[in-house]
Design a protein around this motif. Structure first.
Motif, PDB file in Angstrom:
ATOM      1  N   ALA A   1      -8.958   1.283   4.434  1.00  0.00           N
ATOM      2  CA  ALA A   1      -8.402  -0.009   4.012  1.00  0.00           C
ATOM      3  C   ALA A   1      -7.178   0.185   3.129  1.00  0.00           C
ATOM      4  CB  ALA A   1      -9.475  -0.820   3.282  1.00  0.00           C
ATOM      5  N   LEU A   2      -7.234   1.165   2.226  1.00  0.00           N
ATOM      6  CA  LEU A   2      -6.107   1.428   1.332  1.00  0.00           C
ATOM      7  C   LEU A   2      -4.929   2.049   2.089  1.00  0.00           C
ATOM      8  CD1 LEU A   2      -8.080   2.874  -1.723  1.00  0.00           C
ATOM      9  CD2 LEU A   2      -6.968   0.640  -1.592  1.00  0.00           C
ATOM     10  N   ASN A   3      -5.235   2.981   2.985  1.00  0.00           N
ATOM     11  CA  ASN A   3      -4.172   3.714   3.685  1.00  0.00           C
ATOM     12  C   ASN A   3      -3.534   2.924   4.821  1.00  0.00           C
ATOM     13  OD1 ASN A   3      -4.703   5.866   2.003  1.00  0.00           O
ATOM     14  ND2 ASN A   3      -5.972   6.948   3.472  1.00  0.00           N
ATOM     15  N   ASN A   4      -4.245   1.934   5.338  1.00  0.00           N
ATOM     16  CA  ASN A   4      -3.730   1.178   6.484  1.00  0.00           C
ATOM     17  C   ASN A   4      -3.088  -0.148   6.101  1.00  0.00           C
ATOM     18  OD1 ASN A   4      -4.645   3.218   8.151  1.00  0.00           O
ATOM     19  ND2 ASN A   4      -6.556   2.191   8.681  1.00  0.00           N
ATOM     20  N   CYS A   5      -2.815  -0.328   4.830  1.00  0.00           N
ATOM     21  CA  CYS A   5      -2.160  -1.571   4.433  1.00  0.00           C
ATOM     22  C   CYS A   5      -0.763  -1.640   5.048  1.00  0.00           C
ATOM     23  CB  CYS A   5      -2.084  -1.691   2.911  1.00  0.00           C
ATOM     24  SG  CYS A   5      -1.104  -0.427   2.091  1.00  0.00           S
ATOM     25  N   LYS A   6      -0.284  -2.850   5.279  1.00  0.00           N
ATOM     26  CA  LYS A   6       1.028  -3.025   5.908  1.00  0.00           C
ATOM     27  C   LYS A   6       2.148  -2.614   4.976  1.00  0.00           C
ATOM     28  CE  LYS A   6       4.140  -6.413   7.990  1.00  0.00           C
ATOM     29  NZ  LYS A   6       4.340  -7.825   8.397  1.00  0.00           N
ATOM     30  N   TYR A   7       2.037  -3.039   3.723  1.00  0.00           N
ATOM     31  CA  TYR A   7       3.113  -2.769   2.763  1.00  0.00           C
ATOM     32  C   TYR A   7       2.758  -1.560   1.909  1.00  0.00           C
ATOM     33  CZ  TYR A   7       4.770  -7.355   4.158  1.00  0.00           C
ATOM     34  OH  TYR A   7       5.221  -8.414   4.892  1.00  0.00           O
ATOM     35  N   LYS A   8       3.546  -0.520   2.067  1.00  0.00           N
ATOM     36  CA  LYS A   8       3.356   0.696   1.285  1.00  0.00           C
ATOM     37  C   LYS A   8       4.590   0.933   0.417  1.00  0.00           C
ATOM     38  CE  LYS A   8       0.229   3.409   4.237  1.00  0.00           C
ATOM     39  NZ  LYS A   8       0.067   2.571   5.433  1.00  0.00           N
ATOM     40  N   THR A   9       4.375   1.710  -0.616  1.00  0.00           N
ATOM     41  CA  THR A   9       5.478   2.113  -1.470  1.00  0.00           C
ATOM     42  C   THR A   9       5.283   3.584  -1.801  1.00  0.00           C
ATOM     43  OG1 THR A   9       6.694   1.598  -3.504  1.00  0.00           O
ATOM     44  CG2 THR A   9       4.286   1.500  -3.623  1.00  0.00           C
ATOM     45  N   ILE A  10       6.134   4.110  -2.643  1.00  0.00           N
ATOM     46  CA  ILE A  10       5.884   5.414  -3.236  1.00  0.00           C
ATOM     47  C   ILE A  10       5.127   5.161  -4.532  1.00  0.00           C
ATOM     48  CG2 ILE A  10       6.933   7.436  -4.329  1.00  0.00           C
ATOM     49  CD1 ILE A  10       9.257   7.135  -2.385  1.00  0.00           C
ATOM     50  N   ILE A  11       3.938   5.709  -4.650  1.00  0.00           N
ATOM     51  CA  ILE A  11       3.178   5.551  -5.894  1.00  0.00           C
ATOM     52  C   ILE A  11       3.301   6.817  -6.737  1.00  0.00           C
ATOM     53  CG2 ILE A  11       1.586   3.953  -4.788  1.00  0.00           C
ATOM     54  CD1 ILE A  11      -0.554   6.192  -4.889  1.00  0.00           C
ATOM     55  N   HIS A  12       3.129   6.654  -8.034  1.00  0.00           N
ATOM     56  CA  HIS A  12       3.220   7.797  -8.947  1.00  0.00           C
ATOM     57  C   HIS A  12       2.111   8.793  -8.641  1.00  0.00           C
ATOM     58  CE1 HIS A  12       2.587  10.088 -12.660  1.00  0.00           C
ATOM     59  NE2 HIS A  12       3.828   9.773 -13.017  1.00  0.00           N
ATOM     60  N   GLY A  13       0.907   8.290  -8.471  1.00  0.00           N
ATOM     61  CA  GLY A  13      -0.200   9.150  -8.065  1.00  0.00           C
ATOM     62  C   GLY A  13      -1.000   9.760  -9.186  1.00  0.00           C
ATOM     63  N   ASP A  14      -0.476   9.687 -10.436  1.00  0.00           N
ATOM     64  CA  ASP A  14      -1.207  10.201 -11.601  1.00  0.00           C
ATOM     65  C   ASP A  14      -0.755   9.411 -12.827  1.00  0.00           C
ATOM     66  OD1 ASP A  14      -2.826  11.698 -13.248  1.00  0.00           O
ATOM     67  OD2 ASP A  14      -1.643  13.540 -13.137  1.00  0.00           O
ATOM     68  N   ALA A  15      -0.817   8.077 -12.682  1.00  0.00           N
ATOM     69  CA  ALA A  15      -0.205   7.179 -13.667  1.00  0.00           C
ATOM     70  C   ALA A  15      -1.107   6.932 -14.879  1.00  0.00           C
ATOM     71  CB  ALA A  15       0.156   5.846 -12.998  1.00  0.00           C
ATOM     72  N   LYS A  16      -1.601   8.011 -15.471  1.00  0.00           N
ATOM     73  CA  LYS A  16      -2.413   7.884 -16.687  1.00  0.00           C
ATOM     74  C   LYS A  16      -1.498   7.729 -17.900  1.00  0.00           C
ATOM     75  CE  LYS A  16      -2.742  12.931 -16.917  1.00  0.00           C
ATOM     76  NZ  LYS A  16      -3.642  14.066 -16.679  1.00  0.00           N
ATOM     77  N   VAL A  17      -2.081   7.273 -18.989  1.00  0.00           N
ATOM     78  CA  VAL A  17      -1.291   6.982 -20.184  1.00  0.00           C
ATOM     79  C   VAL A  17      -0.556   8.213 -20.695  1.00  0.00           C
ATOM     80  CG1 VAL A  17      -3.285   7.334 -21.716  1.00  0.00           C
ATOM     81  CG2 VAL A  17      -1.357   5.927 -22.474  1.00  0.00           C
ATOM     82  N   ALA A  18      -1.141   9.400 -20.523  1.00  0.00           N
ATOM     83  CA  ALA A  18      -0.509  10.627 -21.025  1.00  0.00           C
ATOM     84  C   ALA A  18       0.800  10.941 -20.325  1.00  0.00           C
ATOM     85  CB  ALA A  18      -1.469  11.807 -20.870  1.00  0.00           C
ATOM     86  N   ASN A  19       1.040  10.348 -19.159  1.00  0.00           N
ATOM     87  CA  ASN A  19       2.269  10.618 -18.410  1.00  0.00           C
ATOM     88  C   ASN A  19       3.349   9.566 -18.648  1.00  0.00           C
ATOM     89  OD1 ASN A  19       1.458  13.041 -17.287  1.00  0.00           O
ATOM     90  ND2 ASN A  19       0.481  12.055 -15.525  1.00  0.00           N
ATOM     91  N   PHE A  20       3.152   8.726 -19.667  1.00  0.00           N
ATOM     92  CA  PHE A  20       4.182   7.768 -20.064  1.00  0.00           C
ATOM     93  C   PHE A  20       4.737   8.143 -21.433  1.00  0.00           C
ATOM     94  CE2 PHE A  20       1.951   5.427 -16.787  1.00  0.00           C
ATOM     95  CZ  PHE A  20       2.980   4.774 -16.135  1.00  0.00           C
TER      96      PHE A  20
END
Length: 340
Positions: A207-226
Motif C-alpha cells: 500500500a505504501l509503495n504503490n501509491c500514485k504520488y511519490k517523492t524523495i523521502i529523507h528516510g531517517d528523519a529523526k530529531v537527531a538529524n535536524f
C-alpha cells in the motif's frame, strides 16, 4: 595502495591542493563502528574564498573487520545495506542537494574520495558545515512548536521532489526510501512473533509503495538529524543515507515518534499531521503549480496510520523492548490494521 594513519590528511591535501586546513574535533562515530564524522576548518582566506565556507565536515567511512551491532544485527545483509547507504548519500549530494533551497536546507557537497586503508575499501565524503552556516543546535526532543519547524522542512522537501509513480527515476537513490522498509528487513520480520501485524506486513508495504504520488523521502528523519538556529526559528537537515522514493508520510510519522513524548504524541498527533499537510499544500503550490495538491494530500492522508504500523512492524522484530513501542504507537497500529 595502502596508506598510513595520516591518510585522511594526505587525501585532503591532494584534494584541496593545500595544507591550509586543520581538524577541529571529532563529532561522532558512525553506527556500528563504521568510521567517524569530524569537523575541519580552512586556515587561509584563499580557501575560504574559493569554497565559500570557513568550515567543512569530513565523513570517513571505514567498515570494521569485526562488526559489532548494538542490538546484535551483525549480518552480511546489514553490512551491505550500510555500505550501499553511503554511496546513496553521495549520489544524493551530487545530484539533488543543490536543488534544495532555504526552505529545505541541506549541506552543500564538496567532494568524495575512495581509497584503501589497512586493506579495506574506505571513503571520504566532504560537505559544508551547517553549524558554521548558522545551525549549531541539536535536540533530543522538541516542543510541539519546534516540531512544526521540522514538519515545514519535510513538507518543502517532499514538495520539491514529488512526482507520479509512472515517471520516477531513482538516479542512484534507494528504490524504496527509509531504512526500515520490508524488503531490506526480512531478518527482522522473521524474528517477529506470530501476529496480525506480521501477517499484514506485505500488504502494508504494498500500500505504501504503490501509491500514485511519490517523492524523495529523507528516510531517517529523526530529531537527531535536524540542525536548528539558536532561537529555533529555522532548521536544516543532515544524514541522507536512506533517501529514496516513497510517500512523505513515512518521514512524517518517524519524525513525530522520535521527537515527542508519548503524551505529546497522543495530545497533538492530529494537530501536527494536519499542520504537515497544510505546509505540504502551500509548498506544492510553490514548487508544483501544475499539480493538484488536494489529490496528493488525500492519498497521503489515507496512508498515515499504515506508515506508522509499518515502522512498528520493524521495531517488533528489531527491538521489541524499544521505548517507542508505547500504548499510543500500538493504538495507531491497531487502527491501521483495522483499516486493511
Amino acid at each position: 595502495m595502502d596508506l598510513t594513519n595520516n591518510s585522511i590528511e594526505n587525501i585532503l591535501v591532494e584534494f584541496f591542493k593545500s595544507t591550509d586546513f586543520e581538524k577541529i574535533a571529532k563529532i561522532q562515530s558512525l553506527w556500528s563502528g563504521y568510521g567517524e564524522i569530524a569537523r575541519y576548518r580552512f586556515t587561509s582566506p584563499k580557501l575560504v574564498q574559493k569554497f565559500g565556507i570557513r568550515q567543512f565536515i569530513v565523513k570517513h567511512i571505514s567498515p570494521p573487520r569485526q562488526v559489532c551491532h548494538p542490538r546484535g544485527w551483525s549480518t552480511s545483509v546489514s553490512h551491505q545495506r550500510k555500505v550501499d547507504s553511503y554511496q546513496v548519500e553521495v549520489n544524493f549530494y551530487k545530484t539533488f542537494a543543490e536543488r534544495c533551497d532555504d526552505q529545505c536546507l541541506v549541506p552543500s557537497f564538496i567532494g568524495e574520495h575512495r581509497f584503501i586503508e589497512n586493506g579495506n575499501p574506505c571513503q571520504l565524503i566532504l560537505m559544508s558545515d551547517l553549524d558554521d552556516q548558522g545551525f549549531p543546535i541539536r535536540a533530543t526532543n522538541l516542543t510541539v512548536q519546534q516540531t512544526k519547524l521540522c514538519l515545514r522542512w519535510l513538507a518543502h522537501f517532499h514538495a520539491k521532489f514529488i512526482h507520479s509513480s509512472s515517471d520516477h527515476k531513482h538516479n542512484g537513490l534507494w528504490e524504496v526510501g527509509s531504512y526500515w522498509h520490508l524488503a531490506t528487513r526480512l531478518e527482522e520480520w522473521q524474528a517477529m512473533p506470530s501476529s496480525q501485524l506480521k501477517e499484514s506486513a506485505t500488504n502494508i508495504d504494498k500500500a505504501l509503495n504503490n501509491c500514485k504520488y511519490k517523492t524523495i523521502i529523507h528516510g531517517d528523519a529523526k530529531v537527531a538529524n535536524f540542525c536548528f538556529t539558536p532561537d529555533f526559528t529555522d532548521v536544516a537537515a543532515v544524514d541522507f543515507q536512506y533517501v529514496g522514493s516513497g510517500t512523505g508520510v513515512k518521514d512524517l510519522i518517524y519524525l513525530l515518534g522520535s521527537c515527542l513524548s508519548e503524551t505529546d504524541c497522543k495530545n497533538n498527533f492530529t494537530l501536527l499531521v494536519n499542520d504537515y499537510f497544510d505546509c505540504l499544500t502551500y509548498a506544492l503550490g510553490l514548487y508544483q503549480p501544475k499539480l493538484t495538491a488536494n489529490l496528493v494530500v488525500k492519498e497521503w492522508q489515507g496512508l498515515v496510520d499504515l506508515a506508522w504500523a509499518d515502522f512498528e512492524r520493524f521495531l517488533v522484530g528489531w527491538a521489541p523492548d524499544h521505548k517507542k513501542r508505547n500504548q499510543f504507537s500500538q493504538m495507531i497500529t491497531s487502527r491501521a490494521l483495522a483499516s486493511i
